[in-house]
Enzyme design. Structure first.
Site, PDB file in Angstrom:
ATOM      1  N   GLN A 131     -32.450  -1.930 -38.266  1.00 15.25           N
ATOM      2  CA  GLN A 131     -32.238  -2.563 -39.228  1.00 15.25           C
ATOM      3  C   GLN A 131     -32.763  -1.803 -40.541  1.00 15.25           C
ATOM      4  OE1 GLN A 131     -34.902  -6.186 -39.509  1.00 15.25           O
ATOM      5  NE2 GLN A 131     -33.427  -7.118 -40.828  1.00 15.25           N
ATOM      6  N   GLY A 132     -32.106  -1.413 -41.248  1.00 14.35           N
ATOM      7  CA  GLY A 132     -32.607  -0.756 -42.533  1.00 14.35           C
ATOM      8  C   GLY A 132     -32.610  -1.803 -43.657  1.00 14.35           C
ATOM      9  N   TYR A 133     -33.963  -2.658 -43.853  1.00 10.27           N
ATOM     10  CA  TYR A 133     -33.860  -3.398 -44.957  1.00 10.27           C
ATOM     11  C   TYR A 133     -35.150  -3.136 -45.725  1.00 10.27           C
ATOM     12  CZ  TYR A 133     -30.768  -7.272 -43.653  1.00 10.27           C
ATOM     13  OH  TYR A 133     -29.603  -8.191 -43.628  1.00 10.27           O
ATOM     14  N   SER A 134     -36.270  -3.238 -45.370  1.00  9.98           N
ATOM     15  CA  SER A 134     -37.547  -3.024 -46.407  1.00  9.98           C
ATOM     16  C   SER A 134     -37.784  -1.689 -46.823  1.00  9.98           C
ATOM     17  CB  SER A 134     -38.758  -3.240 -45.458  1.00  9.98           C
ATOM     18  OG  SER A 134     -39.004  -4.759 -45.198  1.00  9.98           O
ATOM     19  N   SER A 166     -37.610  -1.026 -37.399  1.00 11.05           N
ATOM     20  CA  SER A 166     -38.291  -1.370 -36.099  1.00 11.05           C
ATOM     21  C   SER A 166     -37.148  -0.108 -35.083  1.00 11.05           C
ATOM     22  CB  SER A 166     -38.197  -2.703 -35.675  1.00 11.05           C
ATOM     23  OG  SER A 166     -38.424  -3.615 -36.352  1.00 11.05           O
ATOM     24  N   GLU A 249     -32.830 -13.133 -38.040  1.00 20.15           N
ATOM     25  CA  GLU A 249     -34.080 -12.370 -37.796  1.00 20.15           C
ATOM     26  C   GLU A 249     -35.343 -13.600 -37.797  1.00 20.15           C
ATOM     27  OE1 GLU A 249     -35.292  -9.630 -40.783  1.00 20.15           O
ATOM     28  OE2 GLU A 249     -36.835  -8.862 -39.540  1.00 20.15           O
ATOM     29  N   GLU A 377     -45.695 -16.678 -47.291  1.00 20.34           N
ATOM     30  CA  GLU A 377     -45.652 -17.108 -48.524  1.00 20.34           C
ATOM     31  C   GLU A 377     -44.044 -17.256 -49.295  1.00 20.34           C
ATOM     32  OE1 GLU A 377     -47.789 -14.864 -47.265  1.00 20.34           O
ATOM     33  OE2 GLU A 377     -49.579 -15.982 -47.340  1.00 20.34           O
TER      34      GLU A 377
END
Lengths: 393, 379
Positions: A131-134, A166, A249, A377
């Site tokens: 997964q290429g997110y952050s 990951s 997720e 948060e």
């Protein structure tokens, strides 16, 4: 009902013939989960045998349609399959982000052609996805991501950096959020693309965590290539898909809160002793354990309630918005109690006496649960704004 | 389906809410409080509730009830919490009718449950003797006499005492204080010779009472069920009653929370709505999460009553403990987030915190039930 019983009978006899003995033993650690891929990590050859046999019947992802490699089973049939697997202690044959995250998003947003190309290899465990997110500067504020995708005719050229990817070092393909347009607001101009990780423009560097393991990587793109036919949804409309996928997720991560090991109460009695009435002799620890166990029970009842509401056609209620937050906080509380109850034995880092430090390493790893996939948060912000309707500043 | 309401139950909930929002609101409670009357609730409104079948909602049809089960009663109690409606639904229905059903002989059940369903008979439970809930700690004595018993002792926190004609007195017929065995339940008229009652208004503006029994003579037929063996039925009744109290706490806490969220949306300070401040948003979101957990537990526990589940004692204590914890937090935060206006008697939010603490106390608070939950869990 009768048909379902015939199905159950078939499932039971097929499982008893086809599930290898070693695949009926309890999972001991993360390495016992099988995630497939072109060059899969295998600790036991039976993992692949079991996965292949189940995939042939579509039962690695039993609820997906058959034409995409799934089993085409109804929810009742999926229940029966799970019950029968549970009865013999059969492990899940395949665990992957393809199944838990990408698949659901593709079923919702991809073209028929894309589904036919990408979903069957997921079901067969042939292609493992990451997964290429952050990004380094886009964590909680995910939409400010900067990885650029430049239109280059029949393909995009990808440049930038992802982080917390990951298992990027073990994966074959990536589903990736990229910026195709930076002229509008940050939520506009994001696109959802799929591309092969095995190409010259992709570099992967594992990150060592405080738990000592390296499940995450830094991933660099230097003119990496993504074919245009692998753009899911419209150009610039990837944020909707990104958010949809995130709900899956979060569902996956919140499941960590319901893990049940040996009862904390029992462990505490062996460590601390009990008084004449059977109470753990340290009353303060006892209260903390009781409160944790009570909350875990209430949380699990809430997961069941939301499931029943969906089955009853009431849709996914507001209660589901708390799952990620509450489940991960519960998991952290449980891990802290494991340390309190285990004492010296829980602090060991290496060696057989400490089971290679599994308690301490799990405890440290659990700290990430309330950060990854949207911090606690951020989850509370979402509840406050979307569920409670509290105003923005 | 165990944790969702079916169509019939949704209709019951909506009908109850509609009725209570008109007939038994917080304004009615305030007026009753300020009028200084003896009665803890409006008799007329109660008779209308009886007309709608509420008195017999959880009583089986053989005994004149509706046979809706405790899920039905729980739905009503949750709504009475939401509107802070006063009624004898706990004292006479959730508690006394249940105890009569658990302990009574067939003849006693046939006689009393039919009357309760029809609204012509109200009984209340005399259990507690000291400051806190210790159900086996019974010093009230019942000594055998020819043809009956002679009762001496005292009781506190008797709910709706001044509206009920009979008191179910839990007294010791053998054994020592703290023993579970040797307890007997007696049906005692509140006008019997030797009984004196005192009205004790509590912080929630409802009326409770204290009773003193001095050589009160009752006949053998006053024994509910059998001599010396009240404990099991009493204990099961307390489990059910506590789930009922938890259901009211759920409605009350959700209403107090919703009013608080509304206030956060409307009140401006520093040029902004205070609900836009993250410090308040997160506290509100956490309470929302806790209330969702509470709802699941209450539904699970109500379902367990109707199923006759073996896990009922554990679930009852789990549910009461959790609801006490969250109701306390939600009502405390309600006052704090309302600021100064939350401290005024004119504003309504204060009624919620007051009612909550009384409901928390009755039949065991957070401390009692978390301890019992842990014991029942084996630690």
């Amino acid at each position: 009902m009768a048909e379902l019983e015939v199905f159950r009978h078939d499932v039971r006899s097929w499982l008893s013939e086809n599930c290898p003995k070693s695949m009926r033993e309890p999972v001991k650690g993360f390495e016992d989960f099988y995630s497939g891929g072109r060059d899969p990590e295998i600790v036991n050859p039976d993992q692949k045998v079991w996965c292949d046999r189940m995939a042939k019947r579509g039962w690695t992802v039993p609820h997906w349609p058959e034409k995409y490699g799934g089993g085409g089973l109804s929810s009742e049939e999926v229940n029966v399959l799970q019950q029968e697997m549970h009865a013999i202690g059969a492990r899940r044959p395949l665990d992957s982000f393809g199944i838990s995250m990408l698949g659901p998003a593709m079923l919702e947003f991809a073209t028929e052609e894309q589904k036919l190309e990408h979903l069957p290899p997921i079901c067969r465990g042939e292609i493992r996805w990451c997964q290429g997110y952050s990004e380094p500067n886009a964590g909680s504020d995910l939409a400010s991501l900067q990885t650029k995708a430049e239109d280059n005719g029949d393909h995009f050229l990808i440049n930038g950096q992802k982080i917390w990817t990951s298992y990027a070092d073990q994966c074959d393909w990536i589903f990736c959020l990229v910026r195709t347009d930076s002229s509008g607001t940050k939520h506009e101009g994001i696109s959802f693309v799929l591309f092969d990780m095995h190409q010259p423009g992709v570099t992967v560097r594992p990150i060592k965590l405080i738990s000592g393991s390296s499940p995450f990587c830094e991933t660099y793109f230097d003119n990496a290539r993504a074919e245009k036919r692998n753009l899911v949804g419209e150009t610039g409309k990837g944020w909707t898909i990104a958010k949809y996928l995130l709900t899956y997720e979060r569902a996956m991560i919140s499941g960590f809160g319901t893990v049940q090991g040996k009862s904390l109460g029992d462990s505490a009695i062996s460590a601390f002793g009990k008084d004449h009435s059977g109470r753990i002799s340290n009353g303060i620890l006892r209260q903390t354990i009781a409160q944790y166990q009570l909350d875990a029970m209430a949380f699990s009842a809430t997961m069941s309630r939301v499931g029943e509401e969906v089955t009853a056609g009431q849709g996914l209620g507001a209660a589901s918005s708390i799952f990620k937050y509450y489940g991960t906080e519960l998991n952290k509380r449980r891990n802290e109690l494991n340390l309190a109850v285990g004492g010296e034995s829980a602090l060991g880092w290496e060696g057989q006496a400490y089971n290679e430090g599994i308690v301490a390493r799990d405890w440290l790893r659990s700290k990430g649960n309330s950060i990854e996939g949207g911090t606690s948060e951020v989850q509370l912000n979402i509840v406050a704004k979307r569920v409670l309707g509290l105003p923005s500043e | 389906m165990t944790l969702v309401l079916n169509e019939e139950q949704v209709m019951l909930r909506d009908a109850a809410s509609g009725f209570l929002s008109e007939k038994a609101t917080l304004s009615h409670l305030r007026a009753m409080r300020d009028s200084d009357g003896d009665l803890p609730y409006s008799t007329d409104v109660w008779l209308e509730m009886v007309e709608m079948g509420w008195a017999g909602i959880a009583i089986d049809e053989v005994h004149g009830g509706l046979g809706y089960g405790f899920k039905g009663l729980g739905i009503l109690l949750e709504q009475t919490g939401r509107h802070l409606s006063a009624s004898p639904l706990h004292s006479a229905i959730s508690i006394s009718a249940t105890l009569i059903d658990k302990l009574g002989s067939e003849a006693q059940k046939a006689e009393m449950l039919n009357k309760i369903s029809g609204g012509s008979f109200l009984a209340t439970l005399g259990l507690q003797e000291s400051e806190v809930h210790k159900p086996a700690s019974i010093c009230t004595k019942a000594e055998k006499t020819p043809g009956g018993f002679c009762l001496t002792g005292s009781k506190v926190m008797v709910m709706d005492l001044h509206a009920c004609t009979q008191i179910i007195v839990i007294a010791r017929t053998s054994g020592n204080s703290e023993d579970c065995s040797g307890l007997t339940a007696f049906m005692v008229s509140n006008e019997a010779d030797g009984i004196s009652t005192e009205r004790t208004p509590m912080v929630d503006s409802r009326n409770y009472g204290r009773i003193k029994l001095l050589n009160v003579e009752v006949q053998d037929s006053a024994v509910l069920g059998e001599v010396d063996t009240a404990w099991d039925g009493l204990s099961a009744t307390l489990d059910i009653a506590n789930i009922g109290l938890a259901a009211e706490l759920l409605g009350l806490s959700e209403e107090a929370f919703q009013r608080t969220v509304k206030y956060l949306q409307e009140r401006k300070q520093f040029g902004n709505f205070i609900g836009s401040f993250q410090g308040l948003q997160h506290r509100a979101a956490e309470i929302f999460a806790e209330l969702e957990l509470c709802r699941s537990l209450v539904l699970k526990a109500l379902h367990a009553i109707d199923q006759g589940s073996d896990e009922l004692p554990l679930l009852a204590s789990a549910t009461k403990a959790k609801l006490c914890e969250v109701a306390q937090r939600a009502t405390n935060e309600a006052i704090q987030m309302h600021g100064g206006i939350g401290m005024t008697d004119d504003y309504e939010i204060g009624f919620f915190i007051k009612r909550a603490r009384v409901l928390q106390h009755i039949f065991g608070d957070y401390n009692y039930h978390l301890d019992r939950y842990a014991l029942l869990s084996g630690f």
